[in-house]
Design a protein around this motif. Structure first.
Motif, short mmCIF file in Angstrom:
data_model
loop_
_atom_site.label_atom_id
_atom_site.label_comp_id
_atom_site.label_asym_id
_atom_site.label_seq_id
_atom_site.Cartn_x
_atom_site.Cartn_y
_atom_site.Cartn_z
N UNK A 1 0.83 -1.21 0.00
CA UNK A 1 0.00 0.00 0.00
C UNK A 1 0.86 1.25 0.00
N UNK A 2 1.97 1.23 0.74
CA UNK A 2 2.88 2.38 0.76
C UNK A 2 3.50 2.60 -0.61
N UNK A 3 3.89 1.52 -1.27
CA UNK A 3 4.46 1.62 -2.62
C UNK A 3 3.43 2.21 -3.58
N UNK A 4 2.18 1.78 -3.46
CA UNK A 4 1.13 2.22 -4.38
C UNK A 4 0.75 3.68 -4.17
N UNK A 5 1.07 4.25 -3.00
CA UNK A 5 0.73 5.64 -2.71
C UNK A 5 1.97 6.54 -2.70
N UNK A 6 3.10 6.00 -3.11
CA UNK A 6 4.37 6.73 -3.05
C UNK A 6 4.44 7.86 -4.07
N UNK A 7 5.06 8.96 -3.69
CA UNK A 7 5.19 10.12 -4.57
C UNK A 7 5.94 9.81 -5.86
N UNK A 8 6.85 8.84 -5.81
CA UNK A 8 7.68 8.59 -6.99
C UNK A 8 6.88 8.06 -8.18
N UNK A 9 5.67 7.58 -7.93
CA UNK A 9 4.88 7.01 -9.01
C UNK A 9 4.42 8.06 -10.03
N UNK B 1 -3.55 13.37 -7.35
CA UNK B 1 -5.00 13.43 -7.12
C UNK B 1 -5.48 12.37 -6.14
N UNK B 2 -4.58 11.52 -5.67
CA UNK B 2 -4.99 10.43 -4.79
C UNK B 2 -5.34 10.97 -3.40
N UNK B 3 -6.52 10.65 -2.87
CA UNK B 3 -6.94 11.16 -1.55
C UNK B 3 -6.29 10.37 -0.41
N UNK B 4 -5.02 10.63 -0.18
CA UNK B 4 -4.28 9.91 0.85
C UNK B 4 -3.51 10.88 1.72
N UNK B 5 -3.34 10.49 2.99
CA UNK B 5 -2.53 11.29 3.92
C UNK B 5 -1.05 10.94 3.80
N UNK B 6 -0.74 9.92 3.02
CA UNK B 6 0.66 9.50 2.84
C UNK B 6 1.27 10.37 1.73
N UNK B 7 2.22 11.22 2.08
CA UNK B 7 2.79 12.18 1.14
C UNK B 7 4.30 11.99 1.00
N UNK C 1 -9.60 2.25 9.85
CA UNK C 1 -10.50 2.17 8.70
C UNK C 1 -9.80 1.58 7.49
N UNK C 2 -10.56 0.85 6.67
CA UNK C 2 -10.03 0.30 5.43
C UNK C 2 -9.77 1.42 4.43
N UNK C 3 -8.89 1.18 3.44
CA UNK C 3 -8.62 2.21 2.43
C UNK C 3 -9.89 2.58 1.67
N UNK D 1 -4.04 0.74 -5.53
CA UNK D 1 -3.26 -0.44 -5.12
C UNK D 1 -3.40 -1.55 -6.15
N UNK D 2 -4.63 -1.79 -6.62
CA UNK D 2 -4.85 -2.82 -7.64
C UNK D 2 -4.09 -2.48 -8.92
#
Length: 247
Positions: free
Chosen positions: A37-45, A56-62, A127-129, A137-138
């Motif tokens: 999940x961290x890889x899928x939300x990583x800034x480098x993507x 545009x991803x609604x995540x607190x992981x920045x 809470x679930x993603x 992630x998929x």
């Protein structure tokens, strides 16, 4: 160079585990899931291939979290601690320290949460993603990411050329197997394009995209005839920064 960077060819490390299960304990699956999940939300993507709409991803992981982040966290451990813990225990330590270092949670808060679940393993989980994060992630699991770039510079070495592996200064994380330092091999393939790594390794030489080679080594030249099966070839994919012209 830290011992735990690459273990190939190192003697007297004890019996080799022949465990074939990917996950030995149920909690290991969760650690793998957190990392994914961290890889899928990583800034480098945003700059990876393929590119993802990460802004545009609604995540607190920045933050940026890659395989390099995971490996650096594990290799930064004190060697005796590194060999004391199992594979996914190292993952857990690296991920936990990352969240503390990045300010997502304090060490005291982490200890409090750990105590809560240790006392009551059935306590509700966070809470679930959200649906967009699940889709991200998929998509990441299906497409992955790549540091491949079109080649803009000529390869220094050619197929069939004899090279010598460099011996760069030891750094926190390297992609050079320690047992290949200063060894002589032969280029058997020059991969198309250039490749970057997820992080710069500084004086180790990895940073901007560069050519990668497949290099063949005679096992006896690495470990000696007495510790190698005859007619055995070892292959390694090596960044150009790690190769020198053979004298």
């Amino acid at each position: 160079m830290k011992l735990q960077h690459h273990l190939g060819g190192v003697e007297n490390l004890g019996p080799v585990s022949v465990e074939t299960r990917v996950f030995v304990e149920p909690w290991e699956r969760r650690i793998f899931g957190i990392h994914t999940a961290m890889m899928a939300e990583s800034n480098h993507l945003g700059d990876a291939l393929p590119a993802y709409p990460i802004k545009e991803l609604p995540t607190a992981f920045k933050s940026t979290w890659t395989w390099a982040s995971l490996r650096t966290g594990a290799e930064d451990m004190q060697p005796f601690e590194y060999f004391k813990y199992r594979y996914y225990e190292k993952w857990l330590m690296g991920i936990s320290q990352f969240f503390v270092d990045q300010g997502y949670i304090t060490a005291d808060e982490l200890a409090e949460r750990a105590s809560l679940y240790r006392a009551d393993p059935q306590a509700p989980m966070p809470d679930s993603p959200s649906a967009p994060i699940k889709e991200q992630i998929d998509a990441y699991l299906e497409k992955g990411d790549s540091g491949y770039r079109e080649r803009r510079t000529e390869a220094r070495f050619s197929n069939g050329q004899t090279i010598r592996v460099a011996d760069p200064e030891a750094v926190d994380h390297t992609r050079l197997p320690g047992y290949l330092r200063c060894k002589t091999g032969k280029v058997v393939e020059v991969y198309p394009g250039t490749f970057s790594y997820f992080v710069s390794t500084g004086v180790d030489g990895i940073g901007e995209p560069m050519v990668v080679y497949r290099v063949a080594f005679d096992a006896a030249d690495i470990w000696g005839e007495g510790k190698s099966e005859p007619h055995t070839t070892i292959y390694a994919d090596l960044y150009e920064a790690y190769l020198q012209a053979s004298l």
